[in-house]
Design a protein around this motif. Structure first.
Motif, PDB file in Angstrom:
ATOM      1  N   ALA A 169       0.832  -1.212   0.000  1.00  0.00           N
ATOM      2  CA  ALA A 169       0.000   0.000   0.000  1.00  0.00           C
ATOM      3  C   ALA A 169       0.863   1.256   0.000  1.00  0.00           C
ATOM      4  CB  ALA A 169      -0.927  -0.019   1.217  1.00  0.00           C
ATOM      5  N   THR A 170       1.934   1.242   0.788  1.00  0.00           N
ATOM      6  CA  THR A 170       2.813   2.411   0.862  1.00  0.00           C
ATOM      7  C   THR A 170       3.535   2.630  -0.459  1.00  0.00           C
ATOM      8  OG1 THR A 170       3.140   2.015   3.228  1.00  0.00           O
ATOM      9  CG2 THR A 170       4.716   3.468   2.133  1.00  0.00           C
ATOM     10  N   VAL A 171       4.058   1.560  -1.035  1.00  0.00           N
ATOM     11  CA  VAL A 171       4.752   1.676  -2.315  1.00  0.00           C
ATOM     12  C   VAL A 171       3.802   2.215  -3.388  1.00  0.00           C
ATOM     13  CG1 VAL A 171       5.833   0.365  -4.183  1.00  0.00           C
ATOM     14  CG2 VAL A 171       6.449  -0.110  -1.796  1.00  0.00           C
ATOM     15  N   LYS A 172       2.608   1.698  -3.439  1.00  0.00           N
ATOM     16  CA  LYS A 172       1.625   2.144  -4.428  1.00  0.00           C
ATOM     17  C   LYS A 172       1.331   3.632  -4.281  1.00  0.00           C
ATOM     18  CE  LYS A 172      -3.076   1.037  -6.125  1.00  0.00           C
ATOM     19  NZ  LYS A 172      -3.716   2.350  -5.883  1.00  0.00           N
ATOM     20  N   ALA A 173       1.140   4.083  -3.045  1.00  0.00           N
ATOM     21  CA  ALA A 173       0.828   5.496  -2.813  1.00  0.00           C
ATOM     22  C   ALA A 173       1.994   6.392  -3.227  1.00  0.00           C
ATOM     23  CB  ALA A 173       0.487   5.704  -1.341  1.00  0.00           C
ATOM     24  N   LEU A 174       3.204   5.971  -2.935  1.00  0.00           N
ATOM     25  CA  LEU A 174       4.376   6.786  -3.286  1.00  0.00           C
ATOM     26  C   LEU A 174       4.576   6.834  -4.796  1.00  0.00           C
ATOM     27  CD1 LEU A 174       6.920   5.714  -0.511  1.00  0.00           C
ATOM     28  CD2 LEU A 174       5.590   7.821  -0.637  1.00  0.00           C
ATOM     29  N   THR A 224      10.375   8.810  -1.575  1.00  0.00           N
ATOM     30  CA  THR A 224       9.614   8.670  -2.821  1.00  0.00           C
ATOM     31  C   THR A 224      10.546   8.427  -3.999  1.00  0.00           C
ATOM     32  OG1 THR A 224       7.907  10.150  -1.940  1.00  0.00           O
ATOM     33  CG2 THR A 224       7.879   9.721  -4.297  1.00  0.00           C
ATOM     34  N   PHE A 225      11.614   9.184  -4.101  1.00  0.00           N
ATOM     35  CA  PHE A 225      12.563   8.983  -5.196  1.00  0.00           C
ATOM     36  C   PHE A 225      13.193   7.592  -5.114  1.00  0.00           C
ATOM     37  CE2 PHE A 225      13.660  13.798  -5.783  1.00  0.00           C
ATOM     38  CZ  PHE A 225      12.359  14.030  -6.178  1.00  0.00           C
ATOM     39  N   ARG A 226      13.571   7.168  -3.896  1.00  0.00           N
ATOM     40  CA  ARG A 226      14.165   5.834  -3.737  1.00  0.00           C
ATOM     41  C   ARG A 226      13.180   4.748  -4.174  1.00  0.00           C
ATOM     42  NH1 ARG A 226      15.683   7.807   1.453  1.00  0.00           N
ATOM     43  NH2 ARG A 226      14.180   6.373   2.427  1.00  0.00           N
ATOM     44  N   THR A 227      11.945   4.876  -3.726  1.00  0.00           N
ATOM     45  CA  THR A 227      10.929   3.872  -4.037  1.00  0.00           C
ATOM     46  C   THR A 227      10.650   3.822  -5.532  1.00  0.00           C
ATOM     47  OG1 THR A 227       9.933   4.211  -1.859  1.00  0.00           O
ATOM     48  CG2 THR A 227       8.574   3.131  -3.527  1.00  0.00           C
ATOM     49  N   ALA A 228      10.564   4.981  -6.160  1.00  0.00           N
ATOM     50  CA  ALA A 228      10.245   5.030  -7.590  1.00  0.00           C
ATOM     51  C   ALA A 228      11.348   4.383  -8.419  1.00  0.00           C
ATOM     52  CB  ALA A 228      10.024   6.476  -8.025  1.00  0.00           C
TER      53      ALA A 228
END
Length: 916
Positions: A715-720, A743-747
């Motif tokens: 859920a957190t990854v999707k939101a970011l 956010t940049f790291r996750t993307a």
């Protein structure tokens, strides 16, 4: 020190000492070079025919002459240069008699390079500018000089530069233009036709060469002022930067305005200069530097401060991340960094500039009192400016933990460490000279009482104004204020490496406490366990009404001793985690302490709870406890509401995940456990930020989102990712500034090339320093080998020298890049891409640590030792030894604790499924 002493090979002889430098430097930014001439007035202490001074190999020297007190002009019959010690020696036919005076005259020239040391160039969007970084021993790269802190002298500086640029130095500028004399008239060529201009500065107070500062470039400034609470004088304050970023400098100026009067009150000594300037720099190697009197600030991540006497002017310089922040959209992490840096550097006006350590073995006397984030830099100063930051407790996560982590190694060093060789000085600018020393003074302050401690510091400063000091001088001041034998209490804390673990066992009348040296692998052999520290215990007990009672008078001065208390009630050693040690309880007592700590009305403070978490994981790693005990403690604290406690929990869990990074049977359930702790916080707090949120809520939200994203919470990854898509499509409000990095790291990690390309553009043209740092963290999070290869090519081609460490640290925390980072480093070590770019800076030791700190196997230690076997490691041998010790400690940790942690996680998962 005698000129015939045993340290002659490293230290300058003192038969001749400088008294005054008359320095002229011409800076040509177009041709990227500088030239100059210096006349140095000397006192001849002992009869000699030899004059020896410092000059680095990069500095070209012209013919030298010496004018004796008789008026005779002498030329040396022989000139020697030793590149290893960076010393030039002039031998004359005639003796200079003891008690006489002389003047040395010599010209010099050099290129302005991007070395970030000496007098060097920094780039910005419209070209370059020049600035200095002389600490610890790089003044010799810019001028011939006696480059040791004890050899103070005054300076008269004249700077010549092209029209349209600004000259800055330690002192206010004279209104008149300097007149060229026959010795320097070539430097003044072009001045009369109007293409060059001259700035002369007032004479400085006596100061060490490392505090001299120069700058030339296109700078503009913001201005404010403060009123002295001691005298009522109003002093102007400025912050300089290049025109493109000056609009981001107001917050740093505001902090300086608020901090100065608070320091005056704390030390009972008025700031000694008529003004204080700051300069922001694009290219800066270290974190901070306290050059005296007036200098300039340059743009990027480092800081320097300058102060002087009553007729001087102060200047602080530093990196952009240390001073710049978007005034309309500032994240708390950036504001904290700027406030701490500014507060630290302002403190140097008293510590380091008014009083200066005699030699670099007492570096902490310069750095600690200003860096004591709790006592002088934060609790007394920042706690009054930003009480919502809870800086007293934050000190534990930021400084105490870093100090204990490094000092738990056999390759540690004492706070007061011998460094006869100037080439080794850069290695002691570490968590021991800074954070451990700050922690030790924090502990002493709590033991003697803050008011008495500050009174002692004030006495110390007043007694040694404008002189050089050693440890005993500070202890004498505090001893006078307290009536206690401070050297007896403190000497082993600063003169011996290491710290104790206190083992607590319960008796019929109270507790027995034993001290032994703590090592990260738990293997303190008799030869490493000889030190007996004077340990303030800080006993926390419960009153009849269940309230917290603290006894700060208890002192353990022997190997072991008994102390009376009621063990039927809750108790704990190390109140507020003020002590520089770990505490080992029996499993039963630790469980009872954890249960008490988890209560909403617990007698254990915020700082107590932070310390409990760090102690449990450190003791688990060292084998004093089962790691499961630390995990039980964390599970017990899962309802915790304070950000700083969660900070200790999350960093500890992240650390053990990185330890087992090659073993999925451990890391996968560990990540699930971390996610189970963070995800409920994300659900509770959401991803939306409000200016109405408290600092604690804001930071806790950021931490929770980061933790959940790190373990791949869907859920957190999707939101970011949704927010990132909107952001790169032009909606800058889609990502709150506090979530830029995660956010940049996750993307980049989850979507690969499209996100990498977008983040790369932000790195190349960042609107703010915070966005640039976030972009670096994003680029280094790539898991695709092709993207990692692009990052390595970027490092080789277009990354500033000062930013290399950020790339290496980012890659070092990416498990998918650990091995390729080592391969890249070792393949490029001898090329111009790494070592030669950084050999003159502090950064090389941090690069080495970043490359190898991720490994956890003895075979990886052996590979590292084999690689460095034929390398010159003299500038980072301590850092290398420390990281190698860390690899061995983690290998032992894995061997000892894998079965225990797997069993605990299996039990936790089973209970979790039942609860669901």
């Amino acid at each position: 020190m005698s000129s015939k002493g045993p340290l002659d090979h490293y230290r300058l002889p003192t038969d001749v000492r400088p008294r005054h430098y008359n320095l002229t430097i011409r800076t040509d930014l177009e041709k990227e070079k500088f030239s100059g001439f210096v006349k140095i007035d000397l006192d001849v202490v002992e009869t000699t025919k030899v004059v020896t001074f410092n000059a680095a190999a990069v500095l070209n020297l012209g013919p030298a002459t010496l004018v004796a007190s008789s008026g005779a002009e002498l030329a040396p019959v022989e000139t020697k240069f030793d590149p290893g010690t960076e010393r030039a020696t002039l031998i004359f036919a005639e003796e200079l008699p003891a008690g006489s005076k002389a003047t040395l005259r010599v010209g010099f020239w050099s290129a302005l390079t991007d070395s970030m040391s000496g007098y060097y160039k920094s780039t910005w969007e419209k070209g370059i500018y020049a600035l200095t970084q002389f600490e610890p021993t790089d003044a010799r790269r810019a001028l011939p000089c006696w480059d040791e802190p004890l050899l103070k002298a005054t300076f008269s500086v004249t700077l010549i530069s092209r029209n349209g640029t600004v000259n800055l130095s330690n002192m206010p500028a004279h209104p008149d233009v300097a007149v060229a004399d026959k010795l320097t008239e070539s430097l003044f060529e072009g001045v009369k036709d109007g293409s060059w201009h001259v700035t002369t500065f007032e004479t400085t107070p006596p100061m060490s060469t490392y505090l001299l500062a120069l700058a030339n470039g296109e700078f503009i400034h913001l201005e404010s002022s403060y009123k002295s609470p001691l005298s009522g004088k109003v002093r102007p304050l400025r912050i300089y930067a290049t025109p493109d970023v000056i609009n981001q400098a107001q917050y740093a100026l505001d902090i300086k305005q608020k901090a100065l009067p608070l320091y005056e009150q704390a030390f009972d000594i008025e700031y000694p200069l008529p003004k204080l300037d700051t300069l922001v720099a694009n290219d800066f190697d270290a974190g901070a530097m306290e050059n005296w009197v007036n200098m300039v600030l340059f743009l990027y991540y480092r800081v320097v401060i300058i102060g002087g006497l009553q007729y001087g002017q102060g200047l602080i310089t530093g990196r952009t991340t240390a001073y710049l922040v978007d005034p309309e959209n500032a994240d708390i992490a950036a504001k904290k960094r700027i406030a701490r840096t500014q507060s630290h550097e302002v403190a140097h006006m008293w510590f380091g500039n008014i009083t200066t350590m005699a030699w670099w073995d007492n570096l902490y006397l310069n750095e600690v009192p200003s860096h004591v984030s709790l006592q002088m830099g934060e609790k007394i100063i920042l706690d009054k400016i930003h009480p919502e930051w809870k800086v007293d407790a934050d000190f534990i996560n930021d400084h105490l933990t870093a100090a204990l982590r490094l000092d738990a190694k056999l390759s540690s060093h004492p706070i007061e460490v011998e460094v006869p060789d100037a080439g080794q000085i850069g290695q002691i600018f570490d968590s021991l000279s800074y954070s451990k020393a700050a922690s030790v003074l924090r502990m002493l302050s709590k033991f003697v009482g803050e008011d008495k401690f500050l009174k002692g510091v004030s006495l110390y400063l007043k007694k040694h104004l404008y002189s050089n000091t050693v440890s005993r001088n500070l202890w004498e001041g505090i001893g006078e204020a307290t009536g206690l034998d401070i050297p007896k209490i403190m000497d082993n804390w600063v003169s011996k490496m290491g710290f104790p673990v206190l083992t607590v066992t319960e008796t019929s009348t109270g507790i027995k406490v034993r001290q032994d040296r703590f090592l990260e692998d738990g293997q303190a052999k008799p030869e490493n366990n000889k030190t007996i520290w004077s340990v303030p215990l800080g006993l926390v007990t419960a009153s009849v009404r269940g309230q917290s009672l603290i006894d700060n008078t208890a002192l353990l001065e022997t190997r072991e001793a008994e102390f009376k208390l009621d063990t039927a009630k809750p108790f704990k050693i190390n109140a507020d985690t003020n002590g520089v040690y770990r505490v080992l309880y029996t499993p039963t007592r630790l469980s009872a302490i954890a249960s008490e700590a988890a209560k909403p009305d617990s007698i254990f403070s915020l700082a107590d709870r932070i310390g409990l978490v760090h102690d449990a994981f450190a003791l688990g790693k060292a084998g004093y406890l089962e790691l499961s005990a630390a995990l039980n403690l964390v599970h017990e604290l899962r309802a915790e509401t304070e950000f700083l406690v969660w900070g200790s929990i999350d960093s500890s869990l992240s650390g053990i995940i990185h330890t087992w990074w090659e073993d999925d049977k451990v890391t996968l359930p560990l990540k699930a456990f971390r996610g189970a702790l963070c995800s409920p916080l994300v659900d509770k707090l959401g991803l939306e930020y409000s200016k109405k949120d408290s600092a604690d809520i804001t930071q806790l939200r950021t931490l929770a989102v980061g933790g959940a994203a790190a373990v791949g919470d869907p859920a957190t990854v999707k939101a970011l990712l949704e927010r990132f898509s909107k952001y790169i499509s032009g909606d800058a409000s889609a990502i709150p500034v506090d979530l830029l990095s995660v956010t940049f790291r996750t993307a980049v990690e989850h979507t690969g090339t499209p996100a990498y390309d977008a983040v790369l553009k932000l790195f190349e043209n960042p609107p703010t320093p915070s966005i640039k740092v976030a972009a670096i963290q994003g680029l280094t999070s790539a898991v695709d080998p092709a993207l990692q290869e692009r990052t390595f090519k970027l490092i080789q081609s277009s990354v500033r020298n000062q930013d290399l460490i950020y790339f290496f640290r980012g890659l070092s925390t990416n498990p998918k890049a650990t091995n390729v980072l080592r391969e890249f480093f070792e393949n490029n070590y001898d090329s111009v891409r790494i070592y030669t770019r950084l050999e003159a800076t502090f950064s090389m030791k941090y690069i080495v640590q970043a490359v190898y700190t991720g490994f956890s196997k003895e075979e990886d230690r052996a590979k590292a030792e084999a690689f460095f076997k034929d390398k010159d490691i003299s500038k980072y041998n301590q850092a290398l030894a420390q990281v190698l010790d860390g690899i061995s400690a983690k290998a032992a940790f894995i061997e000892r604790s894998t079965s225990n942690v797997v069993a605990w996680l299996g039990s936790w998962e089973s209970k979790r499924k039942l609860d669901v």
